[in-house]
Design a protein around this motif. Structure first.
Motif, PDB file in Angstrom:
ATOM      1  N   ASP A  78      36.003  41.012  46.599  1.00 41.60           N
ATOM      2  CA  ASP A  78      37.272  40.336  46.326  1.00 41.60           C
ATOM      3  C   ASP A  78      37.687  40.553  44.867  1.00 41.60           C
ATOM      4  N   SER A  79      38.928  40.904  44.656  1.00 41.51           N
ATOM      5  CA  SER A  79      39.420  41.216  43.303  1.00 41.51           C
ATOM      6  C   SER A  79      39.283  40.034  42.347  1.00 41.51           C
ATOM      7  N   ASN A  80      39.277  38.808  42.858  1.00 41.20           N
ATOM      8  CA  ASN A  80      39.081  37.635  41.998  1.00 41.20           C
ATOM      9  C   ASN A  80      37.694  37.597  41.362  1.00 41.20           C
ATOM     10  N   LEU A  81      36.763  38.344  41.943  1.00 41.48           N
ATOM     11  CA  LEU A  81      35.385  38.353  41.437  1.00 41.48           C
ATOM     12  C   LEU A  81      35.119  39.494  40.457  1.00 41.48           C
ATOM     13  N   HIS A  82      36.041  40.429  40.321  1.00 38.79           N
ATOM     14  CA  HIS A  82      35.818  41.589  39.443  1.00 38.79           C
ATOM     15  C   HIS A  82      35.582  41.179  37.996  1.00 38.79           C
ATOM     16  N   GLN A  83      36.167  40.060  37.570  1.00 42.70           N
ATOM     17  CA  GLN A  83      35.989  39.604  36.185  1.00 42.70           C
ATOM     18  C   GLN A  83      34.528  39.273  35.859  1.00 42.70           C
TER      19      GLN A  83
ATOM     20  N   LYS B  97      27.675  33.154  37.970  1.00 45.55           N
ATOM     21  CA  LYS B  97      28.615  33.951  38.783  1.00 45.55           C
ATOM     22  C   LYS B  97      28.457  35.438  38.465  1.00 45.55           C
TER      23      LYS B  97
END
Length: 195
Positions: A75-80, A156
């Motif tokens: 998920d792109s929200n997790l790339h950070q 995370k």
């Protein structure tokens, strides 16, 4: 029967270092790139000298995430949370995970000596051991956050770097040689099945 050590009695030095070179017979026999080690592997040396964990930070820093694969599967929200710190912390937890658990089974051989767990697991021992270390490294994160050792963000980073990103294989593993990759595929299949 030998008494198991309490966690408070276990003292394993962990060193996060930059490595300059690894060569010779030792490196020639190792598949892939070594990012960390729990040494020694020999049970007699271990009994006499104890364990030491080495994490090679500069090797971990050299890995660039495959953004195309990452974009498709995570998920792109997790790339950070894909950071070197997460990979280093996951590797430390993974290597400590190798030191956990019983070394002997309750069964005895013909001579009356306890059978080693690695012997009892047979040809699957390496895969199971690597999977155990990975899962221990992930499982311990909420506890480490609760104790203030890691922040929520650092946990995370471990979950995403070690728990998700590292399960994505770039090739088909060899069951005899690629214990890490096979264990990671088992985790990936679990994540896909469980959502």
């Amino acid at each position: 029967r030998e008494r198991a050590k309490k966690m408070s009695e276990i003292n394993i030095p962990v060193a996060v270092v930059d490595i300059l070179a690894m060569s010779g017979d030792y490196q020639a026999k190792r598949p892939g790139v070594t990012v960390g080690q729990t040494l020694p592997n020999d049970d007699e040396v271990l009994a006499k000298a104890g364990r030491k964990i080495l994490i090679y930070k500069n090797i971990l820093e050299g890995f660039e995430p495959n953004l195309e694969v990452l974009g498709k599967l995570v998920d792109s929200n997790l790339h950070q949370y894909v950071r070197v710190r997460g990979s280093v912390n996951f590797t430390v937890a993974h290597e400590i995970g190798h030191s956990l658990g019983p070394k002997n089974t309750v069964k005895k051989d013909e001579a009356g000596k306890p059978i080693l767990v690695r012997t009892a697991l047979g040809k699957w021992q390496n895969i199971i051991e690597e999977l155990k270390a990975d899962l221990a490294g992930i499982y311990v994160m909420p506890y480490l956050v609760e104790k203030g050792i890691y922040s929520e963000v650092e946990a995370k980073e471990v979950f995403v770097s070690g728990g998700l990103r590292d399960v994505i294989p770039l090739n088909k593993p060899d069951l005899e040689k690629d214990a890490h990759v096979v264990g990671r595929l088992m985790r990936l299949n679990y994540f896909l099945k469980e959502g």
